[in-house]
Each structure stands twice: as structure tokens, then as C-alpha cells.
Write an enzyme that holds these catalytic residues in place. Structure first.
Site, PDB file in Angstrom:
ATOM      1  N   SER A 243       0.815  -1.213   0.000  1.00 16.83           N
ATOM      2  CA  SER A 243       0.000   0.000   0.000  1.00 16.83           C
ATOM      3  C   SER A 243       0.845   1.257   0.000  1.00 16.83           C
ATOM      4  CB  SER A 243      -0.933  -0.005   1.222  1.00 16.83           C
ATOM      5  OG  SER A 243      -0.173  -0.112   2.415  1.00 16.83           O
ATOM      6  N   ASP A 396      11.338  -6.704  11.925  1.00 12.75           N
ATOM      7  CA  ASP A 396      10.530  -7.699  11.204  1.00 12.75           C
ATOM      8  C   ASP A 396      11.424  -8.805  10.646  1.00 12.75           C
ATOM      9  OD1 ASP A 396       8.275  -8.880  10.215  1.00 12.75           O
ATOM     10  OD2 ASP A 396       8.134  -7.620   8.429  1.00 12.75           O
TER      11      ASP A 396
END
Length: 665
Positions: A243, A396
């Protein structure tokens, strides 16, 4: 003074020209009114209140003088009434404005936006707000946000699906940054129940690639040159699209392969629009619901907005990669891709392409013939060093972001998600790990208390017993400790109304993800046990005889000023006790919440008392017969009496509405 002709266009022009020539007088009136009120405002607000007060004062003076500016006392009445009406206008503007909006504009000139652009953006934001509100009501979240009832287009849907499922569907339907919001919320185990976390973890960006022509135009605008002049090859089909941005493979003219990460064209405006809508929803929910006020959702949305705006600046990702690479310089077996700063901007990031395989690809790892156990040790050491020693870490570490290069080194990619722990937070984490290893509930409670925020009062004994039960359940005989138990710890803290800094949630989530990646790389690897051994190794290195002597010397040096002043202070205290002059001073309402509650109470009492006094004085004025004529059969005293009754009613009703909003009716 300004003359007002009876009628005609000529009279209007004369009045307008007179008003312009009276501008200095209007500013003087506004300045006097501001001084009397004890406030400072922007030039635009001052001019507006002064203009309203001047017109009202002039009009009232003309009515009293029967339209004759030459009547005795006309000039005096204009000035007196103008100051009074200007102060009244300033107070009413303050009451009608959004809380805090005028306070933010009390200094400096107000920037006037471009009207067409501002109108277009405002209409887009209103349409988006209506769209999001409709989706919330449709999925049964109207009452939660204080927006409406649970009925929607599909009235049976809210009853069929659990709330967590409806929340995920609502966020998916909203799209845009709301999907990103759900993904970030899925990491906040300290705020949301486990069922909601599990459901939000299913959210994925499902966005098509951006228009290649728009991407090319953005890249060339950022580089200031055609793409063919900068890159020898460029694959316009993205490797991945999300996105926020997308990634492409390319090759420089010197033959070096690179990864080009580019923001989606126009994403900045869409993000700001959605963030404004989200902020408005948060304010609405916090004003109308108790749960939103308790969890301070406006602060959460502000935190989300700050994180999202960081992602919109790819220079931060480049800085993260550079910083972590410098911190890991002592581990040459770990490679961080090099950044090309001369080709990178806020919307474009060009980094070295790493030739390797993901740690999740078992067959490819077997073909490389690497020692998986040794790589697992290296990976754990690498990340614990970032988390517990350096303070800045890759947040992450899933298998897709950890690679084994062809030469056997580990490679880390995608530094868009990184986090930081300050020294106090690092100390708290280390104390937590020590407390867990020692099964010490009191130590764990103290470690949490160093950095936690309490949403409500917590019983320390009950909290400590709950922590002891937690450790007995997860660290008892025969139990294998795992990083996943940290999420259970966050859920326990959530149940007691204890909120840790967002960096802790990121840290725990990264640790859980790291455990999964390490186990994927080397099945059966005991991450927690290895982490404890590594922590003990680092502790041993820092507790040598030389380091202990240096630590003791530093502590003595820091205490030296206190030790020098201690005898004098003790003698002074003894003298005060001997004379009977020793006093203790207690600071009342030192807590911010208590002070806010007291301020709200005092403000309401003052408004209510002021409304009552104004009402009584107004009734007295209405009871006085005679007085200067105002209009018709109404005297000036009666006019002010009616006006005062109106002001009194508004003030008292405002207090009543505020009390009803608090639910204290």
C-alpha cells in the site's frame, strides 16, 4: 465618526469607505478588549472580533442617538459599546470554536490557504469520512465509535460474525491506510485480546501495482534524469507491491544489480487524508465513549500517524540500514545491503541486490551445504545485540527478510520496519529477562513498573501473584520456555490495565518472529535457552575485575558532590528539629489526571456561578422602569436584561450538557 446615510448605493459606498478609514480605530478597540480579557490572539482573530464589536457598538450608538451622529455623547457611546461588544464577540468565538483551535492560533499570522485547493481537499476528506463512518455502522461498530446504531445494510451480519471478524472485514473494506492500521494493531498484544490479534494478523495488503507510466515519471522526477541514463536495465514489473510502495529489480551502468524501492505515486495525499479522517474518528470516539477515553485512542492514532509518516520518507529506511550496518561491523558474517545515497531520495531508495536464498527455503539451504546450527547461533547473536546492546533493531525478522548468501554469510533486507529502545527501556528488558530466568515475580513487577503506564490503579500484591502464576505456568518443571510466552505476558498486563511503551510490543513481536525464523533455519533450536546463555556471556564480559573497579570509581565520582553536602544538610535538619521549625510540604493534585479533573470541576463551577449571577443581574435590569429608550417600548436596560438572560441560559446549558456527556446525570 462614521456617518450612515439613510439609503441608496451612495450611502453604502460612503459607509464602506468610512469603515475602511476606521480600521485603525477597530484595531485599537480589539487591542483594548484583548488586554481587558488578558488574551493574545492572531491578527485575523483580533481583526474579526474588533470588526464585529465596532459594528455592533456603532449600530447601538446610532439607535440611541436616533440616527444622528452629531448627538451629544455619540462618540463616547461608540467607544464604550465597541469595547464591550468586542469582548463579547471574543468570548463567543472562544465558546463556539473547537477546543484548543484558538489556542493554537494565538500567535503569528494565520496562513490563508488557497481556496479552491482547500475546498477540494475538504470535500475529499468529508466524503472519505462519510464512507468510513458508513462502513463502521454497516459492520456494527457505530455504537463503539459513538456514530449510530448497529443496524446496517446487512442487518444479520453483525450477529453472525464475531466482533474480531467484523473488525477485520471493516478494515479491509475501508482499504488504504486502515489496512496498515490493522496490521500495526495486530502487534499490540498489550492493548487487544488474543482473538482480535489473531484475526487482525490475517490482514494483508491486496493492492495492484501502480501505473508503470506514473512510476517512471516519479523516478525520473526524483533523479532529475531519464531512467535509461541512470539504469542500464530496469524491470518495470515490481517484485512486490504494497500500500505504501513497491520494489523493482534494476542494474546500474557499472553492472551492479540493485533493488529500487519507490513510493506509490500520490500516496502522500491519500495518507494525510486518511490520517485526518482517523484522527476525527478517534476524537469522536473519545468524546462519546468511555473505552476510547480510557485507552486514549487519540494518542494511539497520533502514534500510528507518526509511524506512517516515517514510512513515507525512504531516507529513514536508508538511515536505519546504515546505522544497523555500522552497529554490526564487528560481525562480518552478517551483511547489510549498501545504500546508494546519490540515487536515493525521500521517495526513492536504491540498495544493493543480495544474491542468496531465504532461510525458509530448506532445499536451497541444503544445496548450499551450510551449517544451520551455526547460522542460527549467528542470527540470534546478531538480533539480540541489536535489541539489548545497540538499541536500534530490525523489527521484522521473518524468513523472507533473512537470507543466506552464496558465500555462507547471513544477509538482512527491508529496514522499513525498525524500532529503538532507549537506555531505560533496554535496562527494563534486561531486568525482565533476568526476572524470568530467576522466576522472581517481584523483580518482574519492578521491571515493568520502570516504563509502564497504569490506566487505572493496580493492586501490587495481586499483580505480583498474577506474575508468579504466569511464571509457574510457563517456566515450571517440564515446561519449555518460548518467546511466545511474552505475548501471554502482554495479555496479563493488559488485563491489569498496564500499558507498556509501543517499542516493547514491537520488541516482543520481533522476538517471537525471530524465534520462528531461527527454528525454521535450525529445527529444534532452543531460542530462550540460547538467549539466556548469550546474556550470561555478555554479563561475564562486563563483570571483569577491571570493569567492576571502573564502575565503582564512576559511582563514587557521581556520589562525591552528595557526600560533600550531606554533613551540612544533616546539621541544618538537626537545627530545624531542635528549634521546632521543621515543616513538611505536600503537593496536592500533583497527578496530571487529578489536576485535569479539578480544572474541569472549577471551570464548570465558575461558568455555572457566572451564569447565575448574570441571570440575577438581568432580572434586576428588567425590573427597572424607565431608562434610556432603545427601540419602540423597549428601554436600554431591558435590552441588556434580555441579552444577559440569553447569555446566562447559554452558560448554564453548556454546563448541563458537559455534565450529561460525562454520564453524571
Amino acid at each position: 465618526m462614521t456617518a450612515v446615510p439613510a439609503s441608496g448605493s451612495g450611502g453604502s459606498l460612503l459607509f464602506g469607505s468610512g469603515l475602511l478609514t476606521s480600521l485603525p480605530a477597530i484595531l485599537v478597540v480589539a487591542f483594548l478588549a484583548g488586554r481587558l480579557l488578558g488574551v493574545r490572539r492572531s491578527l485575523a482573530t483580533t481583526l474579526l472580533s474588533g470588526l464585529v464589536g465596532w459594528l455592533a457598538g456603532t449600530g447601538l450608538s446610532l439607535v440611541i442617538a436616533s440616527g444622528d451622529p452629531g448627538a451629544p455623547g455619540f462618540g463616547r457611546n461608540v467607544w464604550v459599546f465597541s469595547v464591550v461588544f468586542t469582548m463579547s464577540a471574543a468570548v463567543w468565538v472562544e465558546l463556539l470554536a473547537k477546543p484548543g483551535s484558538l489556542a493554537r492560533a494565538q500567535q503569528g499570522l494565520v496562513r490563508v490557504p488557497r481556496p479552491l485547493r482547500a475546498l477540494r481537499r475538504s470535500s475529499q476528506r468529508v466524503r472519505r469520512y462519510g464512507q468510513i463512518s458508513g462502513i463502521a455502522v454497516k459492520h456494527g461498530f457505530g455504537p463503539v465509535l459513538g456514530l449510530g446504531t448497529q443496524a446496517g445494510e446487512d442487518g444479520a451480519e453483525p450477529g453472525r460474525l464475531p466482533p474480531a471478524g467484523r473488525l477485520r472485514r471493516a478494515l479491509e473494506e475501508c482499504g488504504g491506510m486502515f489496512v496498515k492500521l490493522g496490521q500495526i494493531l495486530s502487534t499490540r498484544s498489550d492493548l487487544l485480546p488474543a482473538g482480535v490479534i489473531a484475526e487482525l494478523s490475517k490482514l494483508r495488503d491486496r493492492v495492484p501495482p501502480a501505473d508503470p507510466a506514473a512510476v517512471r515519471a516519479l523516478i525520473e522526477a526524483e533523479l532529475g534524469a531519464p531512467a535509461d541514463e541512470v539504469f542500464a536495465e530496469f524491470d518495470w514489473e515490481p517484485l512486490a507491491a504494497a500500500s505504501i510502495g513497491q520494489a523493482h529489480r534494476a542494474r546500474l551502468h557499472d553492472g551492479q544489480p540493485v533493488i529500487v524501492k519507490v513510493l506509490r505515486p500520490g500516496i502522500g495525499g491519500a495518507v494525510e487524508r486518511d490520517l485526518l479522517v482517523l484522527d476525527e474518528l478517534a476524537r469522536t470516539a473519545e468524546a462519546r465513549t468511555s473505552w476510547a477515553a480510557e485507552y486514549r485512542v487519540t494518542e494511539l492514532t497520533a502514534e500510528f500517524g507518526a509511524l506512517l509518516r516515517e514510512e513515507l520518507d525512504l531516507r529513514r529506511e536508508a538511515a536505519n540500514a546504515t546505522t544497523i550496518a555500522a552497529n554490526l561491523a564487528e560481525l562480518p558474517q552478517v551483511h547489510i545491503p549498501l545504500v546508494h545515497p546519490e540515487l536515493s531520495t525521500s521517495k526513492l531508495l536504491v540498495m544493493e541486490w543480495l544474491d542468496g536464498v531465504s532461510v525458509g527455503d530448506a532445499e536451497a539451504l541444503d544445496e548450499l551445504g551450510v551449517d544451520r546450527r551455526k547460522l542460527a547461533d549467528l542470527l540470534l547473536r546478531c538480533f539480540l545485540k541489536q535489541m539489548l546492546l545497540d538499541g536500534e533493531f530490525h523489527a521484522d525478522p521473518h524468513p523472507g527478510n533473512v537470507m543466506v548468501l552464496r558465500d555462507g554469510r547471513l544477509g538482512l533486507i527491508d529496514f522499513g520496519a525498525s524500532s529503538r529502545l532507549d537506555p531505560l527501556e533496554q535496562a527494563s528488558v534486561r531486568t525482565m529477562l533476568v526476572a524470568v530466568s530467576r522466576r522472581d515475580g517481584a523483580m518482574l513487577r519492578d521491571a515493568v513498573g520502570q516504563v509502564a503506564t497504569m490506566r487505572h490503579r493496580v493492586d501490587d500484591d495481586q499483580f505480583e501473584r498474577a506474575l508468579a502464576r504466569f511464571m509457574a505456568r510457563h517456566l515450571g518443571r517440564g515446561a519449555a520456555p518460548s518467546a511466545a510466552m511474552l505475548n501471554d505476558l502482554l495479555q496479563l498486563l493488559f488485563a491489569f490495565g498496564v500499558t507498556l511503551p509501543p517499542e516493547f510490543s514491537t520488541f516482543f513481536r520481533a522476538l517471537v518472529t525471530l524465534e520462528g525464523t531461527v527454528v525454521t533455519l535450525s529445527p529444534g533450536y532452543q531460542v530462550i535457552q540460547a538467549a539466556q546463555d548469550l546474556a550470561a556471556e555478555w554479563a561475564g564480559e562486563r563483570l571483569t575485575a577491571g570493569s567492576l573497579q571502573e564502575l565503582a570509581r564512576d559511582e563514587l565520582l557521581s556520589l562525591a558532590p552528595l557526600l560533600r553536602r550531606a554533613p551540612r544538610h544533616l546539621d541544618r535538619v538537626a537545627s530545624l528539629v531542635e528549634r521546632g521549625d521543621l515543616r513538611a510540604r505536600v503537593s496536592l493534585f500533583g497527578d496530571e489526571h487529578d489536576l485535569r479533573a479539578l480544572t474541569r470541576l472549577v471551570n464548570r463551577v465558575v461558568l455555572a456561578a457566572l451564569g447565575g449571577v448574570v441571570g440575577v443581574l438581568s432580572v434586576i435590569l428588567l425590573g427597572i422602569s424607565g431608562g434610556p429608550p432603545f427601540t419602540g417600548d423597549t428601554s436600554l436596560f431591558q435590552f441588556f436584561g434580555y441579552f444577559g438572560l440569553f447569555c446566562s441560559t447559554v452558560l448554564i446549558l453548556r454546563v448541563i450538557v458537559a455534565i450529561m456527556h460525562d454520564g453524571l446525570n
